[in-house]
Design an enzyme around this catalytic site. Structure first.
Site, PDB file in Angstrom:
ATOM      1  N   ASN A  31       0.858  -1.189   0.000  1.00 58.95           N
ATOM      2  CA  ASN A  31       0.000   0.000   0.000  1.00 58.95           C
ATOM      3  C   ASN A  31       0.896   1.242   0.000  1.00 58.95           C
ATOM      4  O   ASN A  31       1.691   1.440   0.921  1.00 58.95           O
ATOM      5  CB  ASN A  31      -0.894  -0.044   1.251  1.00 58.95           C
ATOM      6  CG  ASN A  31      -1.831   1.142   1.318  1.00 58.95           C
ATOM      7  OD1 ASN A  31      -1.423   2.273   1.076  1.00 58.95           O
ATOM      8  ND2 ASN A  31      -3.076   0.901   1.664  1.00 58.95           N
ATOM      9  N   HIS A  58       0.977   6.223   1.811  1.00 59.53           N
ATOM     10  CA  HIS A  58       1.718   7.175   2.635  1.00 59.53           C
ATOM     11  C   HIS A  58       2.896   7.819   1.913  1.00 59.53           C
ATOM     12  O   HIS A  58       3.472   8.783   2.418  1.00 59.53           O
ATOM     13  CB  HIS A  58       2.115   6.535   3.965  1.00 59.53           C
ATOM     14  CG  HIS A  58       0.872   6.228   4.748  1.00 59.53           C
ATOM     15  ND1 HIS A  58      -0.037   7.197   5.069  1.00 59.53           N
ATOM     16  CD2 HIS A  58       0.346   5.069   5.190  1.00 59.53           C
ATOM     17  CE1 HIS A  58      -1.064   6.644   5.702  1.00 59.53           C
ATOM     18  NE2 HIS A  58      -0.850   5.353   5.785  1.00 59.53           N
ATOM     19  N   GLU A  96      -8.722   0.467  -3.093  1.00 59.66           N
ATOM     20  CA  GLU A  96      -9.645   0.472  -1.946  1.00 59.66           C
ATOM     21  C   GLU A  96     -10.571   1.673  -2.075  1.00 59.66           C
ATOM     22  O   GLU A  96     -10.098   2.806  -2.268  1.00 59.66           O
ATOM     23  CB  GLU A  96      -8.851   0.600  -0.642  1.00 59.66           C
ATOM     24  CG  GLU A  96      -7.910  -0.540  -0.383  1.00 59.66           C
ATOM     25  CD  GLU A  96      -7.082  -0.293   0.881  1.00 59.66           C
ATOM     26  OE1 GLU A  96      -7.179   0.796   1.485  1.00 59.66           O
ATOM     27  OE2 GLU A  96      -6.324  -1.188   1.252  1.00 59.66           O
ATOM     28  N   GLU A 146     -10.867  -9.488   3.030  1.00 61.81           N
ATOM     29  CA  GLU A 146      -9.609  -9.078   3.652  1.00 61.81           C
ATOM     30  C   GLU A 146      -9.882  -8.953   5.145  1.00 61.81           C
ATOM     31  O   GLU A 146     -10.683  -8.121   5.589  1.00 61.81           O
ATOM     32  CB  GLU A 146      -9.112  -7.739   3.099  1.00 61.81           C
ATOM     33  CG  GLU A 146      -7.804  -7.300   3.779  1.00 61.81           C
ATOM     34  CD  GLU A 146      -7.193  -6.032   3.211  1.00 61.81           C
ATOM     35  OE1 GLU A 146      -7.512  -5.661   2.060  1.00 61.81           O
ATOM     36  OE2 GLU A 146      -6.400  -5.419   3.941  1.00 61.81           O
ATOM     37  N   HIS A 157      -3.715  -4.450   7.668  1.00 63.95           N
ATOM     38  CA  HIS A 157      -3.864  -3.280   8.542  1.00 63.95           C
ATOM     39  C   HIS A 157      -3.021  -3.436   9.795  1.00 63.95           C
ATOM     40  O   HIS A 157      -3.186  -4.376  10.552  1.00 63.95           O
ATOM     41  CB  HIS A 157      -5.315  -2.987   8.935  1.00 63.95           C
ATOM     42  CG  HIS A 157      -5.510  -1.519   9.187  1.00 63.95           C
ATOM     43  ND1 HIS A 157      -5.084  -0.914  10.339  1.00 63.95           N
ATOM     44  CD2 HIS A 157      -6.001  -0.531   8.405  1.00 63.95           C
ATOM     45  CE1 HIS A 157      -5.323   0.377  10.269  1.00 63.95           C
ATOM     46  NE2 HIS A 157      -5.878   0.642   9.103  1.00 63.95           N
TER      47      HIS A 157
HETATM   48  N1  PXP Z   1      -5.877  -2.997   4.152  1.00 62.90           N
HETATM   49  C1  PXP Z   1      -6.827  -2.026   4.179  1.00 62.90           C
HETATM   50  C2  PXP Z   1      -8.229  -2.366   3.787  1.00 62.90           C
HETATM   51  C3  PXP Z   1      -6.503  -0.703   4.548  1.00 62.90           C
HETATM   52  O1  PXP Z   1      -7.454   0.257   4.573  1.00 62.90           O
HETATM   53  C4  PXP Z   1      -5.151  -0.411   4.853  1.00 62.90           C
HETATM   54  C5  PXP Z   1      -4.777   0.987   5.216  1.00 62.90           C
HETATM   55  O2  PXP Z   1      -5.109   1.855   4.197  1.00 62.90           O
HETATM   56  C6  PXP Z   1      -4.205  -1.448   4.793  1.00 62.90           C
HETATM   57  C7  PXP Z   1      -4.599  -2.724   4.466  1.00 62.90           C
HETATM   58  C8  PXP Z   1      -2.762  -1.210   5.083  1.00 62.90           C
HETATM   59  O3  PXP Z   1      -2.608  -0.909   6.426  1.00 62.90           O
HETATM   60  P1  PXP Z   1      -1.195  -0.417   6.968  1.00 62.90           P
HETATM   61  O4  PXP Z   1      -0.897   0.878   6.277  1.00 62.90           O
HETATM   62  O5  PXP Z   1      -1.419  -0.262   8.426  1.00 62.90           O
HETATM   63  O6  PXP Z   1      -0.187  -1.461   6.602  1.00 62.90           O
END
Ligand code: PXP
Length: 242
Positions: free
Chosen positions: A6, A9, A69, A152, A191
Site C-alpha cells: 500500500n 503514505h 480500496e 480481507e 492493517h
Molecule cells: N488494508 C486495508 C483495507 C486498509 O485500509 C489499509 C490501510 O489503508 C491497509 C490494508 C494497510 O494498512 P497499513 O498501512 O497499516 O499497513
C-alpha cells in the site's frame, strides 16, 4: 503468499506540501522491482493522500495487479468501474478517522445492501471484489452471500493487542481464515502489520494475500535516509569545489 504494498503514505508526504514529490506512481515502479505482487491504493473521498491522477497513471503503468480500496457508497465507485483495476477492496470510510478503523459493518442492512449493489456493479465490469471485514464468522458468511470473491481480514486489533490478548486475536484471525477458505472465498489480511508482528500472520496457510503499507513506508524512510543525506551533502561540496 502474495505481498501487496500500500503506497498511500508516499502520497501523504507529497500532500503535506502539495508538491509533486514523492510521487507514488514512481514509488510503485520501485515496489514492483523489489518483488511486490501488487500495488494497493486507497482513493478516499477527501483525497487526503492518493489523488485521481495517481490512480489514472498507475492503471497505465503498473505491471502488477492494482488493488483499489474505495468506500461502497462513494462516487469513487463510478471511477473504479471506469478505471477497471484488477481488484477493488470495499472499505468503510469516515472523514474523522486517521486510518480505516474497522471492517465493513455488514450487520447493518443499509451497509449490506450498498455493498451488495457495489459488488454487482464491479462484477459486471469484470473487477474482482474483496471486502474488508473484521475476522468473524457472520461477516464472512455475509460476504459470501453478497457475492464477494475475497475477504480481507482486519488485522488492526491483533496489531494493537498485547500479551494473551494478542494470542487470542491471532487465533481468531487464523480460525476466520480457515472458515472463509473452506467456504471458497479467497482470504487476504491487512492493517497495522509490521516487521515485528507479521510473521505469525504470514504463517497462516489459508491466507493468500497481505496488504501492508505504513510499516514498509516507515522502514523505507530509515533505510533510505543515510543515502539521501549523503547525496545532498555531496551536492553542496561539489557546489563549492567549482
Ligand atoms: N488494508 C486495508 C483495507 C486498509 O485500509 C489499509 C490501510 O489503508 C491497509 C490494508 C494497510 O494498512 P497499513 O498501512 O497499516 O499497513
Amino acid at each position: 503468499m502474495r505481498l501487496y504494498v500500500n503506497i498511500d503514505h508516499i502520497a501523504t508526504v507529497r500532500q503535506a506540501r502539495r508538491t509533486d514529490e514523492p510521487d507514488p506512481v514512481r514509488a510503485a515502479v520501485l515496489v514492483e522491482l523489489a518483488g511486490a505482487d501488487g500495488i494497493t491504493v486507497h482513493l478516499r473521498e477527501d483525497r487526503r493522500h492518493i489523488q485521481d491522477r495517481d490512480v489514472e497513471l498507475l492503471m497505465r503503468t503498473a505491471r502488477t495487479p492494482v488493488n483499489l480500496e474505495v468506500a461502497a457508497s462513494s462516487q469513487v465507485l463510478d471511477q473504479a468501474c471506469a478505471w477497471r483495476p484488477f481488484q477493488v477492496t470495499l472499505v468503510p470510510e469516515r472523514r474523522e478517522e486517521v486510518t480505516t478503523e474497522g471492517g465493513l459493518a455488514l450487520h447493518e442492512a443499509a451497509r449490506r445492501e450498498a455493498t451488495r449493489a457495489a459488488i454487482a456493479r464491479l462484477r459486471d465490469v469484470g473487477i474482482r471484489t474483496s471486502l474488508f471485514i473484521d475476522p468473524d464468522e457472520d461477516a464472512i458468511r455475509t460476504s459470501l452471500d453478497l457475492g464477494a470473491d475475497a475477504v480481507e481480514l482486519h488485522t488492526g486489533e491483533y496489531a494493537n493487542a498485547t500479551g494473551q490478548e494478542k494470542a487470542e486475536q491471532l487465533a481468531r484471525i487464523s480460525a476466520s481464515a480457515d472458515t472463509a477458505a473452506k467456504l471458497g472465498l479467497a482470504v487476504h489480511a491487512g492493517h497495522g502489520l509490521t516487521y515485528e508482528n507479521v510473521v505469525p500472520i504470514a504463517a497462516i496457510d489459508a491466507l493468500e494475500e497481505l496488504n501492508i503499507g505504513h510499516s514498509i513506508v516507515s522502514r523505507a524512510v530509515f533505510t533510505g535516509l543515510e543515502a539521501a543525506v549523503r547525496e545532498m551533502g555531496e551536492l553542496l561540496r561539489r557546489a563549492r569545489a567549482r
